[in-house]
Design a protein around this motif. Structure first.
Motif, PDB file in Angstrom:
ATOM      1  N   TYR A  89       0.818  -1.233  -0.087  1.00  0.00           N
ATOM      2  CA  TYR A  89       0.061  -0.123   0.049  1.00  0.00           C
ATOM      3  C   TYR A  89       0.941   1.258  -0.004  1.00  0.00           C
ATOM      4  O   TYR A  89       1.927   1.298   0.357  1.00  0.00           O
ATOM      5  CB  TYR A  89      -0.901   0.127   1.085  1.00  0.00           C
ATOM      6  N   LEU A  90       0.288   2.352  -0.650  1.00  0.00           N
ATOM      7  CA  LEU A  90       1.173   3.630  -0.271  1.00  0.00           C
ATOM      8  C   LEU A  90       0.175   4.475   0.291  1.00  0.00           C
ATOM      9  O   LEU A  90      -1.156   4.732   0.142  1.00  0.00           O
ATOM     10  CB  LEU A  90       1.223   4.112  -1.806  1.00  0.00           C
ATOM     11  N   ALA A  91       0.785   4.876   1.305  1.00  0.00           N
ATOM     12  CA  ALA A  91       0.083   5.912   2.440  1.00  0.00           C
ATOM     13  C   ALA A  91       0.762   7.340   2.404  1.00  0.00           C
ATOM     14  O   ALA A  91       2.154   7.278   2.557  1.00  0.00           O
ATOM     15  CB  ALA A  91      -0.033   5.299   3.868  1.00  0.00           C
ATOM     16  N   LEU A  92      -0.020   8.436   2.428  1.00  0.00           N
ATOM     17  CA  LEU A  92       0.528   9.823   2.845  1.00  0.00           C
ATOM     18  C   LEU A  92       0.274  10.042   4.182  1.00  0.00           C
ATOM     19  O   LEU A  92      -0.947  10.119   4.784  1.00  0.00           O
ATOM     20  CB  LEU A  92       0.015  10.577   1.987  1.00  0.00           C
ATOM     21  N   VAL A  93       1.562  10.256   5.123  1.00  0.00           N
ATOM     22  CA  VAL A  93       1.546  10.413   6.408  1.00  0.00           C
ATOM     23  C   VAL A  93       2.035  11.730   6.948  1.00  0.00           C
ATOM     24  O   VAL A  93       2.587  12.269   6.175  1.00  0.00           O
ATOM     25  CB  VAL A  93       2.055   9.176   7.006  1.00  0.00           C
ATOM     26  N   TRP A  94       1.438  11.998   8.246  1.00  0.00           N
ATOM     27  CA  TRP A  94       1.921  13.237   8.852  1.00  0.00           C
ATOM     28  C   TRP A  94       3.363  12.897   9.277  1.00  0.00           C
ATOM     29  O   TRP A  94       3.632  11.728   9.807  1.00  0.00           O
ATOM     30  CB  TRP A  94       1.102  13.736   9.918  1.00  0.00           C
ATOM     31  N   GLY A  95       4.121  14.011   9.037  1.00  0.00           N
ATOM     32  CA  GLY A  95       5.714  13.984   9.768  1.00  0.00           C
ATOM     33  C   GLY A  95       6.275  12.641   8.933  1.00  0.00           C
ATOM     34  O   GLY A  95       6.093  12.350   7.662  1.00  0.00           O
ATOM     35  N   THR A  96       7.271  12.060   9.565  1.00  0.00           N
ATOM     36  CA  THR A  96       8.326  11.064   8.868  1.00  0.00           C
ATOM     37  C   THR A  96       8.594   9.995   9.953  1.00  0.00           C
ATOM     38  O   THR A  96       8.983  10.490  10.993  1.00  0.00           O
ATOM     39  CB  THR A  96       9.416  11.972   8.002  1.00  0.00           C
ATOM     40  N   PRO A  97       8.818   8.884   9.768  1.00  0.00           N
ATOM     41  CA  PRO A  97       9.360   8.103  10.515  1.00  0.00           C
ATOM     42  C   PRO A  97      10.887   8.106  11.031  1.00  0.00           C
ATOM     43  O   PRO A  97      11.444   8.791  10.063  1.00  0.00           O
ATOM     44  CB  PRO A  97       9.142   6.655  10.010  1.00  0.00           C
ATOM     45  N   ASP A  98      11.359   7.778  11.968  1.00  0.00           N
ATOM     46  CA  ASP A  98      12.752   8.190  12.257  1.00  0.00           C
ATOM     47  C   ASP A  98      13.812   7.146  11.843  1.00  0.00           C
ATOM     48  O   ASP A  98      14.992   7.329  11.791  1.00  0.00           O
ATOM     49  CB  ASP A  98      13.047   7.928  13.938  1.00  0.00           C
ATOM     50  N   ARG A  99      13.242   6.207  10.865  1.00  0.00           N
ATOM     51  CA  ARG A  99      14.179   5.562  10.185  1.00  0.00           C
ATOM     52  C   ARG A  99      13.350   5.215   8.657  1.00  0.00           C
ATOM     53  O   ARG A  99      12.275   5.300   8.534  1.00  0.00           O
ATOM     54  CB  ARG A  99      14.612   4.397  10.661  1.00  0.00           C
ATOM     55  N   MET A 100      14.274   4.903   7.797  1.00  0.00           N
ATOM     56  CA  MET A 100      13.791   4.816   6.282  1.00  0.00           C
ATOM     57  C   MET A 100      12.885   3.507   6.065  1.00  0.00           C
ATOM     58  O   MET A 100      11.998   3.550   5.359  1.00  0.00           O
ATOM     59  CB  MET A 100      14.683   5.069   5.416  1.00  0.00           C
ATOM     60  N   THR A 101      13.281   2.520   6.736  1.00  0.00           N
ATOM     61  CA  THR A 101      12.569   1.181   6.920  1.00  0.00           C
ATOM     62  C   THR A 101      12.268   0.611   8.166  1.00  0.00           C
ATOM     63  O   THR A 101      13.117   1.070   9.202  1.00  0.00           O
ATOM     64  CB  THR A 101      13.185   0.250   6.201  1.00  0.00           C
ATOM     65  N   GLY A 102      11.208  -0.078   8.502  1.00  0.00           N
ATOM     66  CA  GLY A 102      11.046  -0.598   9.811  1.00  0.00           C
ATOM     67  C   GLY A 102       9.903  -1.639   9.679  1.00  0.00           C
ATOM     68  O   GLY A 102       9.139  -1.680   8.837  1.00  0.00           O
ATOM     69  N   LYS A 103       9.762  -2.140  11.015  1.00  0.00           N
ATOM     70  CA  LYS A 103       8.725  -2.934  11.146  1.00  0.00           C
ATOM     71  C   LYS A 103       7.801  -2.606  12.387  1.00  0.00           C
ATOM     72  O   LYS A 103       8.439  -2.340  13.495  1.00  0.00           O
ATOM     73  CB  LYS A 103       9.120  -4.603  11.478  1.00  0.00           C
ATOM     74  N   ILE A 104       6.622  -2.769  12.394  1.00  0.00           N
ATOM     75  CA  ILE A 104       5.619  -2.564  13.236  1.00  0.00           C
ATOM     76  C   ILE A 104       4.974  -3.638  14.024  1.00  0.00           C
ATOM     77  O   ILE A 104       4.362  -4.265  12.949  1.00  0.00           O
ATOM     78  CB  ILE A 104       4.401  -1.358  13.011  1.00  0.00           C
ATOM     79  N   GLU A 105       5.218  -4.253  15.076  1.00  0.00           N
ATOM     80  CA  GLU A 105       4.544  -5.313  15.443  1.00  0.00           C
ATOM     81  C   GLU A 105       3.872  -5.215  16.731  1.00  0.00           C
ATOM     82  O   GLU A 105       4.501  -4.908  17.844  1.00  0.00           O
ATOM     83  CB  GLU A 105       5.749  -6.531  15.709  1.00  0.00           C
ATOM     84  N   THR A 106       2.614  -5.170  16.690  1.00  0.00           N
ATOM     85  CA  THR A 106       1.682  -5.140  17.837  1.00  0.00           C
ATOM     86  C   THR A 106       0.709  -6.260  18.082  1.00  0.00           C
ATOM     87  O   THR A 106       0.672  -7.191  17.085  1.00  0.00           O
ATOM     88  CB  THR A 106       1.235  -3.878  18.011  1.00  0.00           C
ATOM     89  N   PHE A 107      -0.200  -5.977  18.832  1.00  0.00           N
ATOM     90  CA  PHE A 107      -1.663  -6.762  19.063  1.00  0.00           C
ATOM     91  C   PHE A 107      -2.600  -5.737  18.816  1.00  0.00           C
ATOM     92  O   PHE A 107      -2.820  -4.744  19.495  1.00  0.00           O
ATOM     93  CB  PHE A 107      -1.502  -7.547  20.373  1.00  0.00           C
ATOM     94  N   LEU A 108      -3.571  -5.830  17.905  1.00  0.00           N
ATOM     95  CA  LEU A 108      -4.789  -4.970  17.690  1.00  0.00           C
ATOM     96  C   LEU A 108      -5.925  -5.733  18.275  1.00  0.00           C
ATOM     97  O   LEU A 108      -6.136  -7.220  18.123  1.00  0.00           O
ATOM     98  CB  LEU A 108      -4.842  -5.075  16.158  1.00  0.00           C
ATOM     99  N   GLY A 109      -6.962  -4.856  18.727  1.00  0.00           N
ATOM    100  CA  GLY A 109      -8.294  -5.348  19.167  1.00  0.00           C
ATOM    101  C   GLY A 109      -9.115  -4.233  19.152  1.00  0.00           C
ATOM    102  O   GLY A 109      -8.796  -3.274  18.707  1.00  0.00           O
TER     103      GLY A 109
END
Length: 347
Positions: free
Chosen positions: A186-206
């Motif tokens: 997916y392509l997303a236009l987001v506010w600001g910028t992450p602190d690194r160019m690549t990364g992984k977000i891993e959580t639990f959602l509910g």
């Protein structure tokens, strides 16, 4: 009770109001406890039709106030589920054969009929477009939805046209590319910028405890917690010519799991919600006020989350051939990106 149904025929749902319920409207409180199964409008209808009891007494006023300790019962009539009707809705078809159809879904098109959206959906459009080439899913002549995009998310979708294809594609989506060649980006236009160019977000959602229509990052031990992994790559940063930190970024997100609103929740979780996201980025809306015209107006008038399903790869359910499809950003997102580029490049 609703005409044609008795309480004996209805499923009974019972709830006990907690301390936080005191003073809330009956329809509002019930909607929060039954979402997404029932919308607030559906709850209102059930109350007005006499399908709700408060402490054993039938009530017909949606505005009735709830007190702590109240026992509320909903008698759910047997669902009326007419088959979706064919509707002549234009589709952008990327590929079609006897097993699958791949389309570029526009923003604003709901995928499947449901409460509040009984018609005008992608399913209605596909029934009309595919006609007799639909051999049936579960014995019914209808398209097989194996994955969904939110109403306001655009991009590539694949739909099964028969049971064999439905089962094979469902297995690939359930596997999330762990043992197959499936890919979703997916392509997303987001506010600001992450602190690194690549990364992984891993959580639990509910389900969010504040709004049951939303998802949230939750503790792993919660009963409804579901593991969610998103990989991101910053494609372009849009900075302030004054040298301040970037105000926005174009980010590619690849899904390792497929949870409801996953990208939207994950990007908000790391502090970079999607531009235009009224559910998970509302607190960032004021950031548009510091932008120059006409970019400020473009951002404020952007009527959806800036998210596009740009890439989809899967193995054809009949031949096993790897199929790849890509679609460019739609015009509204392209215009927004162009506006940020002009802002970034101004002198």
């Amino acid at each position: 009770m609703t005409k044609g149904h008795s309480e004996a025929e209805a499923e009974l749902k019972a709830f006990t109001a907690d301390d936080d319920a005191a003073g809330a409207r009956l329809d509002q409180w019930l909607a929060g406890r039954t979402a997404p199964e029932l919308s607030r409008n559906r709850i209102k209808q059930l109350i007005e039709q006499g399908n709700v009891r408060l402490n054993g007494t039938r009530v017909t006023e949606p505005k009735r106030k709830v007190k702590s300790g109240d026992i509320i019962e909903i008698a759910m009539p047997e669902p009326e589920a007419p088959e979706p009707l064919a509707e002549d809705i234009p589709l952008s078809v990327l590929h079609e054969d006897e097993d699958v159809i791949v389309i570029d879904k526009p923003a604003g098109l709901v995928v499947h009929p449901g409460p509040g959206n009984p018609a005008g959906t992608l399913v209605n459009a596909l029934i009309a477009h595919c006609g007799d080439s639909l051999s049936g899913i579960g014995g019914v002549r209808r398209p097989g939805i194996v994955h969904r995009l939110d109403r306001d998310t655009s991009g590539v979708m694949v739909v099964a046209k028969n049971d064999r294809a439905h089962q094979a594609l469902s297995a690939q989506f359930a596997d999330h590319g762990r043992t197959t060649e499936m890919e979703r980006a997916y392509l997303a236009l987001v506010w600001g910028t992450p602190d690194r160019m690549t990364g992984k977000i891993e959580t639990f959602l509910g389900r969010s405890s504040r709004d049951r229509m939303k998802q949230a990052v939750v503790p792993e031990g919660r009963p409804d917690a579901r593991h969610a992994v998103t990989h991101f790559r910053v494609i372009e940063r849009f900075g302030d010519p004054s040298g301040a930190a970037p105000v926005a970024s174009l980010v590619e997100c690849r899904l390792e799991t497929g949870r409801t609103h996953q990208i939207r929740v994950h990007m908000a979780h790391i502090g970079h919600p999607l531009i235009g996201d009224q559910d998970y980025g509302r607190s960032f809306a004021t950031k548009a006020k510091v932008l120059p015209e006409p970019l400020r107006r473009s951002v404020e008038m952007f009527g959806r989350q800036a998210l596009h399903a740009a890439h989809l790869a899967f193995n054809h359910p009949a031949t096993g051939e790897l199929m790849r499809f890509e679609t460019p950003l739609p015009a509204d997102m392209m215009e927004l990106v162009a506006g940020f580029r002009r802002f970034h490049d101004r002198t």
